[in-house]
Scaffold this motif. Structure first.
Motif, PDB file in Angstrom:
ATOM      1  N   TRP A 143      32.209  47.173  37.591  1.00 27.20           N
ATOM      2  CA  TRP A 143      32.377  45.794  38.031  1.00 27.20           C
ATOM      3  C   TRP A 143      33.734  45.205  37.617  1.00 27.20           C
ATOM      4  O   TRP A 143      34.201  44.241  38.227  1.00 27.20           O
ATOM      5  N   ILE A 144      34.363  45.781  36.611  1.00 30.41           N
ATOM      6  CA  ILE A 144      35.596  45.196  36.086  1.00 30.41           C
ATOM      7  C   ILE A 144      36.725  45.190  37.113  1.00 30.41           C
ATOM      8  O   ILE A 144      37.374  44.146  37.319  1.00 30.41           O
ATOM      9  N   PRO A 145      37.013  46.309  37.810  1.00 34.60           N
ATOM     10  CA  PRO A 145      38.070  46.230  38.838  1.00 34.60           C
ATOM     11  C   PRO A 145      37.696  45.370  40.039  1.00 34.60           C
ATOM     12  O   PRO A 145      38.572  44.989  40.815  1.00 34.60           O
ATOM     13  N   LEU A 146      36.425  45.039  40.179  1.00 27.12           N
ATOM     14  CA  LEU A 146      36.011  44.168  41.277  1.00 27.12           C
ATOM     15  C   LEU A 146      36.136  42.691  40.908  1.00 27.12           C
ATOM     16  O   LEU A 146      36.610  41.878  41.705  1.00 27.12           O
ATOM     17  N   LEU A 147      35.729  42.354  39.681  1.00 27.27           N
ATOM     18  CA  LEU A 147      35.629  40.951  39.297  1.00 27.27           C
ATOM     19  C   LEU A 147      36.774  40.463  38.414  1.00 27.27           C
ATOM     20  O   LEU A 147      36.837  39.267  38.112  1.00 27.27           O
ATOM     21  N   GLY A 148      37.659  41.344  37.985  1.00 28.19           N
ATOM     22  CA  GLY A 148      38.745  40.950  37.095  1.00 28.19           C
ATOM     23  C   GLY A 148      39.707  39.950  37.715  1.00 28.19           C
ATOM     24  O   GLY A 148      39.673  39.680  38.917  1.00 28.19           O
ATOM     25  N   ARG A 149      40.568  39.422  36.863  1.00 28.76           N
ATOM     26  CA  ARG A 149      41.541  38.424  37.324  1.00 28.76           C
ATOM     27  C   ARG A 149      42.392  38.964  38.457  1.00 28.76           C
ATOM     28  O   ARG A 149      42.720  38.245  39.402  1.00 28.76           O
ATOM     29  N   ASN A 150      42.762  40.221  38.388  1.00 24.46           N
ATOM     30  CA  ASN A 150      43.538  40.864  39.454  1.00 24.46           C
ATOM     31  C   ASN A 150      42.679  41.856  40.233  1.00 24.46           C
ATOM     32  O   ASN A 150      43.192  42.803  40.828  1.00 24.46           O
ATOM     33  N   GLY A 151      41.362  41.630  40.223  1.00 25.78           N
ATOM     34  CA  GLY A 151      40.439  42.543  40.875  1.00 25.78           C
ATOM     35  C   GLY A 151      40.371  42.364  42.379  1.00 25.78           C
ATOM     36  O   GLY A 151      41.033  41.485  42.964  1.00 25.78           O
ATOM     37  N   ILE A 152      39.555  43.176  42.999  1.00 28.39           N
ATOM     38  CA  ILE A 152      39.456  43.183  44.460  1.00 28.39           C
ATOM     39  C   ILE A 152      38.944  41.851  44.984  1.00 28.39           C
ATOM     40  O   ILE A 152      39.442  41.332  45.998  1.00 28.39           O
ATOM     41  N   VAL A 153      37.921  41.270  44.335  1.00 32.82           N
ATOM     42  CA  VAL A 153      37.347  40.014  44.817  1.00 32.82           C
ATOM     43  C   VAL A 153      38.372  38.890  44.755  1.00 32.82           C
ATOM     44  O   VAL A 153      38.547  38.137  45.735  1.00 32.82           O
ATOM     45  N   ASN A 154      39.087  38.776  43.645  1.00 31.23           N
ATOM     46  CA  ASN A 154      40.092  37.720  43.535  1.00 31.23           C
ATOM     47  C   ASN A 154      41.238  37.929  44.513  1.00 31.23           C
ATOM     48  O   ASN A 154      41.760  36.960  45.089  1.00 31.23           O
TER      49      ASN A 154
END
Length: 304
Positions: A143-154
């Motif tokens: 979930w970290i690369p998805l939800l991180g500040r520079n992640g996919i979702v952001n």
């Protein structure tokens, strides 16, 4: 008289044999239960009354570990750390329980009443088990690369001009902890509810529809009452796991969110085993009270 006594013994022999056979069959499970549950629990209870210092455990009876847990909790003006921690844990537990119940009931209902073939039900069940093919840690880290500040979702939100700057609360927050819990433990709610729904006589649903009941009424008045056993069992699974979890709270909360399990883990890391044991006993008591309350809703032994 001898013949009567002989007949009586002959009748009692099969009963005695069945009793001995039943005890022999139950012995391995009983020994396993005693060895891996009762004995560790008794040891934990004993250690919770021991004293300790910075470098050793002192096997001397003391209530210091329990009084330290509730230190300051008698104040009426300020809530103590212990109550705040338990409130945070119970809040997570309630939110996760509600979300997993909604998702688990919906998915189980779809699998039980809308998927017609057993083969397709099996395939969809396998799809539900896919997350369990990897460890909890890997699933949380994903979930970290998805939800991180520079992640996919952001990045997607910024590209779509839906936000002006990265959303901070997606990761290392209460939201990410709940999201991870739901991701990890929804399956524990699906299985017992699905099992309960599969035991419902389909003729009852047809009779309700023939009587003019709508789809919502069928679910409310027929499916939901007959699925209570599965709901309670799934709720027990989810509640007991979430209450004692410390890894998910630590990883997804960025080590910034307190929980009872996290306190026990920290105390164990500092070799404060008596204090950790006391916290574990109190946590066990709280969980048992929750389980007891759930079992008051449905008598699982009778329903099964």
């Amino acid at each position: 008289m001898a013949s009567v006594e002989y007949l009586r013994q002959a009748k009692e022999a099969p009963v005695r044999h069945r009793r001995v056979s039943a005890w022999l069959q139950a012995t391995p499970l009983t020994l396993t239960f005693v060895l891996f549950f009762i004995v560790p629990l008794v040891i934990t209870l004993i250690v919770s009354f021991w004293d300790f210092n910075e470098y050793q455990i002192i096997p001397a009876f003391t209530l210091k570990n329990y009084t330290a847990i509730f230190d300051g909790c008698s104040s009426l003006t300020d809530v103590c750390v212990t109550f705040k921690t338990y409130w945070s844990t119970l809040r997570f537990c309630a939110i996760v329980w509600a979300v997993t119940l909604l998702l688990g009931f919906t998915i189980a209902y779809f699998l039980a009443f809308h998927v017609r073939t057993t083969a397709m039900q099996t395939v969809l069940f396998l799809v539900c088990t896919i997350p369990f093919w990897t460890s909890n840690v890997i699933r949380m880290i994903s979930w970290i690369p998805l939800l991180g500040r520079n992640g996919i979702v952001n990045q997607a939100l910024l590209s779509a001009h839906l936000v002006e700057r990265p959303v901070e609360w997606l990761l290392y927050s209460n939201f990410s902890v709940v999201l991870a819990f739901v991701h990890l433990y929804t399956f524990f709610m699906i299985v017992p509810i699905f099992n309960a729904m599969m035991r419902i006589d389909r003729a009852l649903l047809e009779a309700a529809r023939d009587a003019g009941a709508s789809g919502c009424q069928v679910i409310r008045d027929v499916v939901l009452p007959l699925s209570k056993t599965g709901i309670v069992i799934g709720s027990i699974f989810v509640v007991t796991i979430v209450m004692g979890d410390f890894l998910t709270v630590g990883v997804m909360g960025g080590q910034q969110i307190a929980s009872v399990g996290k306190i026990i883990q920290v105390q164990t890391g500092y070799l404060q085993f008596p204090a950790a044991a006391a916290n574990a006993i109190i946590l066990l008591a709280v969980v048992l009270m929750i389980v007891w309350a759930l079992t008051r809703v449905v008598d699982i032994r009778k329903e099964l």
